[in-house]
Each structure stands twice: as structure tokens, then as C-alpha cells.
Scaffold this motif. Structure first.
Motif, mmCIF file in Angstrom:
data_model
loop_
_atom_site.group_PDB
_atom_site.id
_atom_site.type_symbol
_atom_site.label_atom_id
_atom_site.label_comp_id
_atom_site.label_asym_id
_atom_site.label_seq_id
_atom_site.Cartn_x
_atom_site.Cartn_y
_atom_site.Cartn_z
ATOM 1 N N ASP A 3 -15.444 -9.393 -2.653
ATOM 2 C CA ASP A 3 -14.201 -9.584 -3.380
ATOM 3 C C ASP A 3 -13.071 -8.706 -2.870
ATOM 4 O O ASP A 3 -11.907 -9.107 -2.885
ATOM 5 N N LYS A 4 -13.381 -7.494 -2.429
ATOM 6 C CA LYS A 4 -12.353 -6.557 -2.014
ATOM 7 C C LYS A 4 -12.526 -6.147 -0.558
ATOM 8 O O LYS A 4 -13.629 -6.078 -0.043
ATOM 9 N N ILE A 5 -11.370 -5.873 0.076
ATOM 10 C CA ILE A 5 -11.353 -5.430 1.464
ATOM 11 C C ILE A 5 -10.718 -4.053 1.502
ATOM 12 O O ILE A 5 -9.621 -3.841 0.976
ATOM 13 N N TYR A 6 -11.403 -3.107 2.137
ATOM 14 C CA TYR A 6 -10.926 -1.730 2.181
ATOM 15 C C TYR A 6 -10.568 -1.322 3.611
ATOM 16 O O TYR A 6 -11.141 -1.834 4.580
ATOM 17 N N ILE A 7 -9.631 -0.379 3.720
ATOM 18 C CA ILE A 7 -9.282 0.221 5.003
ATOM 19 C C ILE A 7 -10.089 1.509 5.140
ATOM 20 O O ILE A 7 -9.876 2.470 4.408
ATOM 21 N N ALA A 8 -11.015 1.511 6.099
ATOM 22 C CA ALA A 8 -11.914 2.658 6.269
ATOM 23 C C ALA A 8 -11.503 3.564 7.424
ATOM 24 O O ALA A 8 -11.883 4.735 7.454
ATOM 25 N N GLY A 9 -10.761 3.038 8.387
ATOM 26 C CA GLY A 9 -10.388 3.829 9.551
ATOM 27 C C GLY A 9 -9.046 3.402 10.114
ATOM 28 O O GLY A 9 -8.659 2.231 9.994
ATOM 29 N N LEU A 10 -8.346 4.361 10.746
ATOM 30 C CA LEU A 10 -7.034 4.105 11.328
ATOM 31 C C LEU A 10 -6.996 4.624 12.761
ATOM 32 O O LEU A 10 -7.555 5.675 13.066
#
Length: 398
Positions: A3-10
């Protein structure tokens, strides 16, 4: 289904820094990356500024482990994508379905230009190795191979919205249950072909660009790469680190008005922002900051401003164009600005719109001129490309 998409790295490299921390420091201290061309060999050097990464190809090759022959676009991509993956810190990533979704518009044309310059000299001149990475997909593949990403690889070229669309596709693949992790963003290097094309359109500013200024006179071309590591809810819960933010909404539209210009009323821009808000289940007053596409051309800023005025109402969100720092990095811009947007949410940052002295008279709002820290729950990031291809992403606090 996730359901959700997260930003784990940049990961990022641009004219204002060779990594995330250097770029963030430049944004905080107001250090723009424009200057006279050093690595781009053009007759206009000293006349029209560009925003170059401050490392030559030899330094980039040494840093990445890729051979110099892969060209500047691939080298920039490798720097940023590797930083993003390292930042995410996903152990045993080979056990997950990981994809690399990269955007580029220039690909390996810098090397192709060298090949044709050499071959025209005759006498068997010209090294065919210089055209091996001409095609856009070859840039993506060489970086994916180096990173050992084998789950899914594809390339997107939708002009200046390319990176935003890469991130959008990565999120959709995770939500569809096809991937667990997606490294998504884009890369572009300066080349004479691109530079001369924009110069022919007469939209390059001979001074440092002034997005959303009444006296704006065009854009400054830049180069770089920016990637985010998108992860599913299940992967996020397994990681021993705090996520930067959630990729909560996104949309892509196309007004198909003109090959190189946005529609004057900004209908494509309006629909992209409106539909991204709907996807995120947010209202306009939920947006705390807009990372403007803001190139500094007369047409783009007018169209984007008209779309914002139509969709939002007073009090308007804070807004600015970080292209006043990095220049317009074309296919990389959506990825670079996704990194900036994620940092804005994570740390509560509002970036300044450099060199804004006379706000556009047509609109009842103006871009920010000072760097500030304040609570930021939702950031809307716009990337609008040639042909009317318009994309908006929304990054939200956890």
C-alpha cells in the motif's frame, strides 16, 4: 500488494556537490553551481554559463570503477545510484526483487560527438568504442550490471519529466507486487548537441538564471544525476534505519500543445498537480512546499505559475526553483529534485530561489528568497518536459 512506498536511500551528484551532504550544504549556504564551461568544449564558453559537475571524467571513472569509455552520463549515474543504494543499507539485496529504472535524454552523445569529430579527420580516425554507449538504454544497463541489479531494468526518456516518470514507474511496480526495491531517478551530462539545441531555441540565459523573476531571460543548462531507493512497506519494516519519507502521490499528464513549449494556461501542469493530490488523498492546503519546475524561461514559468494560481488559493504554499542552484539538468532534474524534496520533508527545509529580485507581476504569490527551517509535511515536486509531458510527485512525512 504494497500500500505504501517509502524513500529509503538518496544519491546525487550535481554542480553544487558530489554527494547528498555537499549538495545540502550548498542549498543551505546559497552556493550556486553555474560558471564558465570547463569540460564542455564549446565556442560559447565564457559567453553562456553552464552548471557542470566539478569532476572530470578521469576522476569520475576512478571513483566509480567504470571505464572512461562509458561516457560522462553513465559515470554520473553510477556515482549517484551507488550512493543511494549504500544509503539505503539493504543487506542481502540479492534476495529481493530489485529494479533499476533510470532516465536520460543525452545518453552517450558526448562520446558520439567525439567519434564524429575524429572520423571527419579521415585516415582511419575515430574509435568505435566511443559509440558503444550512444543509446539511452545502454547507459542504464552498464550501471545496472555494475550494481549487480538483475531483477528489472528499463530506461525512460520523456524529456525533462523523465526522472519523475522513472520514480513513478518504480512505485507502480512495487505496488503491483512485481518489485520489492526500485532504484529510480535519472542522469544527464552536458554535450554540444544539447547545448546547441537549446541555444538555437534562444532560451539560454547569458547570465545566471532567474526563475520566476519578472526579468527572467532563459535557463542555464546543467548536468548531474539523482536517484532514490524506493521500498515496499514490508522491506521498510525490515530495515534498521528510519525512512526519509513516503512517496504518497504522483501523476503524469500530457497537454500535447507544442513540441518544446507548455500550453500558456498550463493545463498539463494543472492536471498533473491536481491528480497527484487526488492520488495522495490530500488537499491543496496540505502542501507546505512546492519544488517548482521553474526553468527561468518566459513560457515555462508563466505556464507553471498559471497552473498553480488555478489550483491553489491564498495562503499559497512556500515555493522555489532549485534550478537556480543546479541549472536545468534535463532528464536528471526530476531525480535530483526528488532528493531535495525528500530532504525537505525529512529535515523541515525550505530552499531559496536564488537571484529573485522582481517577482512576476502576473501572480499573487512569489518564490522564497531565503533558506529556512520549519515543519514540512508534504512537498509537491514538479517536472514538466518538452511535448507537454507533465509529472508531479508528492513526498510526505511519516
Amino acid at each position: 500488494m504494497s500500500d505504501k512506498i517509502y524513500i529509503a536511500g538518496l544519491g546525487i551528484i550535481s554542480a553544487i556537490g558530489n554527494n547528498v551532504q555537499e549538495c545540502l550544504h550548498a542549498l543551505e549556504t546559497g552556493q550556486a553551481g553555474m560558471a564558465n564551461a570547463v569540460f564542455l568544449h564549446t565556442v560559447h564558453a565564457g559567453e553562456i554559463p553552464v552548471a557542470e559537475v566539478k569532476l572530470d571524467n578521469d576522476a569520475l571513472a576512478e571513483r566509480t570503477g567504470l571505464p572512461n569509455k562509458t561516457g560522462r552520463t553513465a559515470l554520473l549515474s553510477m556515482v549517484a545510484a551507488e550512493e543511494a543504494l549504500n544509503d539505503a543499507g539493504i543487506e542481502h539485496i540479492h534476495t529481493l526483487r530489485c529494479g533499476f529504472i533510470s532516465a536520460t535524454t543525452a545518453a552517450g552523445i558526448d562520446k558520439t560527438e567525439k567519434f564524429f569529430t575524429d572520423i571527419l579527420k579521415g585516415n582511419g580516425k575515430g574509435d568505435l568504442h566511443d559509440v558503444l554507449y550512444h543509446e539511452c538504454g545502454s547507459i542504464t544497463q552498464v550501471v545496472a550490471d555494475k550494481l549487480n541489479i538483475t531483477g528489472y531494468t528499463t530506461t525512460i526518456n520523456t524529456a525533462c519529466s523523465s526522472s519523475a516518470n522513472s520514480i513513478m514507474l518504480g512505485a507502480r511496480l512495487i505496488k503491483a507486487g512485481m518489485l520489492d526495491v526500485a532504484v529510480a531517478g535519472g542522469t544527464d551530462a552536458l554535450a554540444k548537441f544539447t547545448f546547441n539545441g537549446f541555444n538555437t531555441l534562444m532560451i539560454l540565459d547569458k547570465e545566471f538564471c532567474r526563475p520566476f523573476d519578472e526579468n527572467r531571460n532563459g535557463l542555464n543548462l546543467g548536468e548531474g544525476a539523482g536517484y532514490v531507493v524506493l521500498v515496499s512497506d514490508a522491506v521498510a519494516q525490515q530495515l534498521d534505519k528510519e525512512m526519509y519519507c513516503e512517496l504518497r502521490g504522483y501523476s503524469n499528464t500530457n497537454d500535447a500543445y507544442h513540441q518544446t513549449a507548455s500550453s500558456p494556461d498550463g493545463v498539463g501542469s494543472y492536471l498533473a498537480m491536481q491528480q497527484a493530490l487526488q492520488a495522495a488523498q490530500l488537499n491543496t492546503n496540505d502542501i507546505d512546499y512546492i519544488n517548482l519546475h521553474g526553468t527561468g524561461t518566459y513560457n515555462n514559468d508563466m505556464a507553471e505559475g498559471a497552473a498553480i494560481q488555478r489550483l491553489f488559493e491564498a495562503p499559497y504554499p512556500k515555493m522555489s526553483s532549485t534550478k537556480s542552484f543546479t541549472g536545468h539538468t534535463l532528464g536528471a532534474s526530476g531525480g535530483i529534485e526528488a532528493v531535495f524534496s525528500s530532504l525537505a520533508v525529512k529535515h523541515g527545509l525550505i530552499y531559496p530561489n536564488l537571484r529573485l529580485h522582481a517577482p512576476m507581476q502576473e501572480f499573487p504569490f512569489t518564490a522564497e528568497t531565503r533558506f529556512s527551517k520549519q515543519p514540512v509535511k508534504n512537498v509537491l515536486s514538479n517536472s514538466f518536459g518538452f511535448g507537454g509531458n507533465c509529472s508531479s510527485l508528492i513526498f510526505s512525512k511519516l
